[in-house]
Design an enzyme around this catalytic site. Sequence first.
Site, mmCIF file in Angstrom:
data_model
loop_
_atom_site.group_PDB
_atom_site.id
_atom_site.type_symbol
_atom_site.label_atom_id
_atom_site.label_comp_id
_atom_site.label_asym_id
_atom_site.label_seq_id
_atom_site.Cartn_x
_atom_site.Cartn_y
_atom_site.Cartn_z
ATOM 1 N NE ARG A 221 -4.541 -1.203 -0.089
ATOM 2 C CZ ARG A 221 -3.970 -2.447 -0.435
ATOM 3 N NH1 ARG A 221 -3.637 -2.487 -1.256
ATOM 4 N NH2 ARG A 221 -5.468 -3.144 -0.001
ATOM 5 C CG HIS A 269 -3.099 0.394 -6.318
ATOM 6 N ND1 HIS A 269 -3.393 1.084 -5.259
ATOM 7 C CD2 HIS A 269 -3.552 -0.701 -6.212
ATOM 8 C CE1 HIS A 269 -3.500 -0.075 -4.154
ATOM 9 N NE2 HIS A 269 -3.303 -0.889 -4.636
HETATM 10 P P1 NDP Z 1 -1.316 -11.724 4.335
HETATM 11 O O1 NDP Z 1 -1.386 -11.548 5.582
HETATM 12 O O2 NDP Z 1 -1.547 -12.666 3.725
HETATM 13 O O3 NDP Z 1 0.436 -11.646 4.380
HETATM 14 C C1 NDP Z 1 0.933 -10.311 5.353
HETATM 15 C C2 NDP Z 1 2.304 -10.356 5.865
HETATM 16 O O4 NDP Z 1 2.717 -9.191 6.575
HETATM 17 C C3 NDP Z 1 2.324 -11.593 6.778
HETATM 18 O O5 NDP Z 1 2.820 -12.694 6.120
HETATM 19 C C4 NDP Z 1 2.515 -10.800 7.810
HETATM 20 O O6 NDP Z 1 2.634 -11.079 9.132
HETATM 21 C C5 NDP Z 1 3.231 -10.210 7.533
HETATM 22 N N1 NDP Z 1 3.061 -8.622 8.344
HETATM 23 C C6 NDP Z 1 2.285 -7.942 8.924
HETATM 24 N N2 NDP Z 1 2.839 -6.628 9.654
HETATM 25 C C7 NDP Z 1 3.930 -6.910 9.659
HETATM 26 C C8 NDP Z 1 4.783 -6.450 9.746
HETATM 27 N N3 NDP Z 1 5.088 -4.893 10.820
HETATM 28 N N4 NDP Z 1 6.156 -6.576 9.899
HETATM 29 C C9 NDP Z 1 6.711 -7.165 8.839
HETATM 30 N N5 NDP Z 1 5.663 -8.434 7.950
HETATM 31 C C10 NDP Z 1 4.405 -7.841 8.538
HETATM 32 O O7 NDP Z 1 -1.534 -10.317 3.206
HETATM 33 P P2 NDP Z 1 -1.264 -10.831 1.509
HETATM 34 O O8 NDP Z 1 -0.369 -11.614 1.424
HETATM 35 O O9 NDP Z 1 -2.520 -11.843 1.315
HETATM 36 O O10 NDP Z 1 -1.428 -9.840 1.098
HETATM 37 C C11 NDP Z 1 -1.094 -9.163 1.347
HETATM 38 C C12 NDP Z 1 -0.844 -6.944 1.170
HETATM 39 O O11 NDP Z 1 -1.027 -7.038 -0.241
HETATM 40 C C13 NDP Z 1 -2.055 -6.389 1.261
HETATM 41 O O12 NDP Z 1 -3.362 -6.943 2.472
HETATM 42 C C14 NDP Z 1 -2.991 -5.236 0.008
HETATM 43 O O13 NDP Z 1 -2.612 -4.845 0.752
HETATM 44 C C15 NDP Z 1 -1.701 -5.617 -0.752
HETATM 45 N N6 NDP Z 1 -2.235 -6.073 -1.924
HETATM 46 C C16 NDP Z 1 -2.212 -5.234 -3.540
HETATM 47 C C17 NDP Z 1 -2.498 -5.166 -4.589
HETATM 48 C C18 NDP Z 1 -1.843 -4.248 -5.632
HETATM 49 O O14 NDP Z 1 -2.653 -4.354 -6.508
HETATM 50 N N7 NDP Z 1 -1.043 -3.616 -5.617
HETATM 51 C C19 NDP Z 1 -3.535 -6.343 -4.675
HETATM 52 C C20 NDP Z 1 -3.732 -7.300 -3.741
HETATM 53 C C21 NDP Z 1 -2.745 -6.944 -2.046
HETATM 54 P P3 NDP Z 1 2.410 -12.706 9.517
HETATM 55 O O15 NDP Z 1 2.298 -13.548 8.824
HETATM 56 O O16 NDP Z 1 3.403 -13.308 10.931
HETATM 57 O O17 NDP Z 1 1.258 -12.409 10.389
#
Ligand code: NDP
Length: 306
Positions: A221, A269
């Site tokens: 994001r 995006h």
């Molecule tokens: P998930 O919730 O499956 O994964 C998020 C990951 O981030 C998890 O591994 C989590 O850790 C980790 N995480 C969260 N907070 C932190 C932090 N402070 N420091 C380090 N790691 C952290 O989400 P997705 O993989 O499905 O998607 C990720 C993001 O991609 C979405 O939230 C969305 O905003 C973005 N996105 C963007 C798109 C675009 O077109 N540009 C399209 C689709 C999504 P843990 O596993 O330990 O909880």
Amino acid sequence: MALVIDSRIKDLNPWVEEFRKYLPDQEVLTWPTDDVEHIDVAVTWYHHRELFTSLPNLKMIASLGAGVDHIVEDASIPDDVYVTRVIHESISWSMSNYCIAAILYHQRRFDKYLLDKQNVVWDQQHPPERDISVGIVGFGVLGQDLGRKLRQLDFEVHGLSMTKKEIDGISTYTFDQMGDFLQRVNVIVGLLPMTPQTKDFFKKDFFDQVTQGSFFINVGRGAQQVDEDILSALNSGQLSGAFLDVFPREPLPGDSGLWGHPRVMITPHIACITKIDIAVPQIVENYNRIGRGEIPLHLADVSRGY
Ligand code: NDP
């Protein structure tokens, strides 16, 4: 039982049409509506602020996409309501393809050859590939799909998340091991969810710690990055280039220094856009689960914010 769809920014007509195909005997409403008593499920993408408090029998809030930041940032979510998101191999496919394209653009020096072409320069570099080690910041559903596919292409991969992951052939780190992680990588892919902890995550402090000359890709994001700090890191040589799909302000303002920077690639995006025919059947399955008193699939954790 009824379902309401709401968005401040999306054209909802095609969504309503698709939901009605799957739920011909159910009420599929759009917000605003007076028929609030029957509504069990709200399907949202940047909803109107009064929505959740207006629905006395709400049981589930479904995001139209992979992220739920636009839902959980609203403090008025009732405590006992499920929040779901869309998880599908076609979303991972799109996202991983985008990131692999960005990584190869750097690894095969296409950034340099694009500039050379503009300047009518023929300059073969040897070896033709840059030596890279990829670090994925945010190693969840999308990050892990990318990691596995990069391993299949024989790249070195490191993944960082809040909790430790175990994946064959990939070195994994938790948030407190950030320094160690950053020392081992020179291509960084941001795939974080938007939470209060990840706001301004990619700022000066972060870029000061990266291996000098790292390449930065962000597809999480926009509010996770500070554009001025990316520009400073590029100009000081901390970053060799950036490939950005998200920005703190979208559309990216015309006077942003990122537009004209020769080592920045910009996309609007589009890394991955949820397809209606993928999202609607999943949400309908969860709607039916709610009707049967079952727990829906693809739950987000409101307390964590993702
Ligand atoms: P998930 O919730 O499956 O994964 C998020 C990951 O981030 C998890 O591994 C989590 O850790 C980790 N995480 C969260 N907070 C932190 C932090 N402070 N420091 C380090 N790691 C952290 O989400 P997705 O993989 O499905 O998607 C990720 C993001 O991609 C979405 O939230 C969305 O905003 C973005 N996105 C963007 C798109 C675009 O077109 N540009 C399209 C689709 C999504 P843990 O596993 O330990 O909880």
